[in-house]
Scaffold this motif. Sequence first.
Motif, short mmCIF file in Angstrom:
data_model
loop_
_atom_site.label_atom_id
_atom_site.label_comp_id
_atom_site.label_asym_id
_atom_site.label_seq_id
_atom_site.Cartn_x
_atom_site.Cartn_y
_atom_site.Cartn_z
N ALA A 156 0.85 -1.20 0.00
CA ALA A 156 0.00 0.00 0.00
C ALA A 156 0.88 1.24 0.00
CB ALA A 156 -0.92 0.02 1.21
N LEU A 157 0.56 2.18 -0.88
CA LEU A 157 1.15 3.51 -0.80
C LEU A 157 0.36 4.28 0.25
CD1 LEU A 157 1.78 4.60 -4.50
CD2 LEU A 157 3.39 3.64 -2.87
N ILE A 158 1.04 4.76 1.27
CA ILE A 158 0.35 5.44 2.35
C ILE A 158 1.05 6.75 2.69
CG2 ILE A 158 -0.39 3.22 3.32
CD1 ILE A 158 1.63 3.73 5.61
N GLU A 159 0.36 7.59 3.44
CA GLU A 159 0.93 8.82 3.97
C GLU A 159 1.32 8.58 5.42
OE1 GLU A 159 -1.79 12.03 3.46
OE2 GLU A 159 -2.28 11.50 1.39
N GLY A 160 2.57 8.88 5.75
CA GLY A 160 2.99 8.71 7.13
C GLY A 160 4.40 8.16 7.23
N VAL A 161 4.95 8.23 8.44
CA VAL A 161 6.29 7.72 8.69
C VAL A 161 6.26 6.51 9.61
CG1 VAL A 161 7.44 9.93 8.33
CG2 VAL A 161 6.57 9.37 10.61
N SER A 162 5.10 6.19 10.16
CA SER A 162 4.97 5.03 11.01
C SER A 162 3.54 4.53 10.96
CB SER A 162 5.36 5.35 12.46
OG SER A 162 4.46 6.31 13.01
N ALA A 163 3.38 3.24 11.16
CA ALA A 163 2.05 2.63 11.20
C ALA A 163 2.16 1.37 12.05
CB ALA A 163 1.55 2.29 9.80
N VAL A 164 1.22 1.20 12.96
CA VAL A 164 1.26 0.08 13.88
C VAL A 164 1.25 -1.25 13.11
CG1 VAL A 164 0.05 -1.08 15.76
CG2 VAL A 164 0.09 1.43 15.65
N ASP A 165 2.21 -2.12 13.44
CA ASP A 165 2.27 -3.48 12.90
C ASP A 165 2.55 -3.54 11.41
OD1 ASP A 165 1.69 -4.40 15.45
OD2 ASP A 165 -0.46 -4.46 15.08
N LEU A 166 3.04 -2.45 10.80
CA LEU A 166 3.36 -2.47 9.38
C LEU A 166 4.83 -2.14 9.17
CD1 LEU A 166 0.28 -0.63 7.78
CD2 LEU A 166 0.66 -3.10 8.02
N SER A 167 5.38 -2.67 8.08
CA SER A 167 6.76 -2.36 7.69
C SER A 167 6.71 -1.28 6.61
CB SER A 167 7.44 -3.62 7.15
OG SER A 167 8.72 -3.32 6.65
N LEU A 168 7.40 -0.16 6.82
CA LEU A 168 7.35 0.98 5.90
C LEU A 168 8.70 1.22 5.24
CD1 LEU A 168 4.64 1.46 7.31
CD2 LEU A 168 5.18 3.89 7.39
N THR A 169 8.67 1.49 3.94
CA THR A 169 9.84 1.95 3.20
C THR A 169 9.57 3.38 2.75
OG1 THR A 169 10.32 -0.27 2.36
CG2 THR A 169 11.31 1.58 1.19
#
Length: 325
Positions: A156-169
């Motif tokens: 998912a393309l999302i807005e933000g720098v952190s999200a609970v239980d997700l891995s973000l690049t």
Amino acid sequence: MTRPKSTSAHVQPTLAQLRALIAVVDAGGFGEAAAELNVSQSSLSEAVGKLEDLTGRPLLRRSARGTVPTPAGLRAVGHARSAVQAAGDVLLAAQDDSQLSGVLRVSSFRSGATYLLPPVLVAFRQQHPAVTVKLLDGDRAGAGEQLLRSGQADLALIEGVSAVDLSLTPLLMDDYLFIAPESRGTQPVTVQELAESPLLLSPRGDACFQRIETYLGRLGIDTSSATEFEQDSVTLGMVRHGLGITLMPRLALLPVPDGLVLLPLPEPLSRPLAVATLPWRARLPLIQAFTAALVASLGSASGQTTPLALPVWNQSPKLEPEARG
């Protein structure tokens, strides 16, 4: 009515039964789900019935909105999604990086799907022709994260720098700009001008409105009288004809319509964009390959060594790219 529980303690639901439950919940009815899966409605009903026999209670019920999960069904379908996903991931994990295949479901907000993903999809299709990429609507606040957690999206393309239980690049920082009729001129934007101008904004339900509302609130500006439009093109058309001003992220403004002036805000506002996935799926070759393609595409477009940079733009009304040596 409570169903009799299975007499065999070791009996487990089959993947076919779990897929049947998921399909009916997603489609909102047995007929719709059967058509989507290209199976008979009776076989789908039988699969769900056997699953209900195992659980000892009904998982679905008919309502004015169609077939909906019972409280037990709502709890069960989340685990069903995880089980079906985990079974499929066994095959995905065994794939060779150079011979990827399968279906990749990517959720994105509107401007990301319009401007970020197309070049990535072209390059990815050329490199991995056996992979089918399906795009899902993630425009409303939190939609992308919800689709990931429910097992309905892989990335998912999302807005933000952190999200609970997700891995973000991290991908890039997308600046918000002040947009007004070209006749306004290019003098700096003031807080007073923002407060006194009619606001034309996106719907209150999406993440863009919420970010702008928070920003303007810090400046002491109320958004309760803002006029809302679903389509960015409609908003920009209204602005071009002098009916108000708007704030939009730079990415949503491409290509820039004529007759508008685009300027920095009195205080900076930006949205961090990232690609997200479930942590235990982040190392699947298919997900790694698409994430790498997305990061590489942005790095190439920006001419930067880091993906956290948009192309460099002038502050001119036309928002043309600067010439590069």
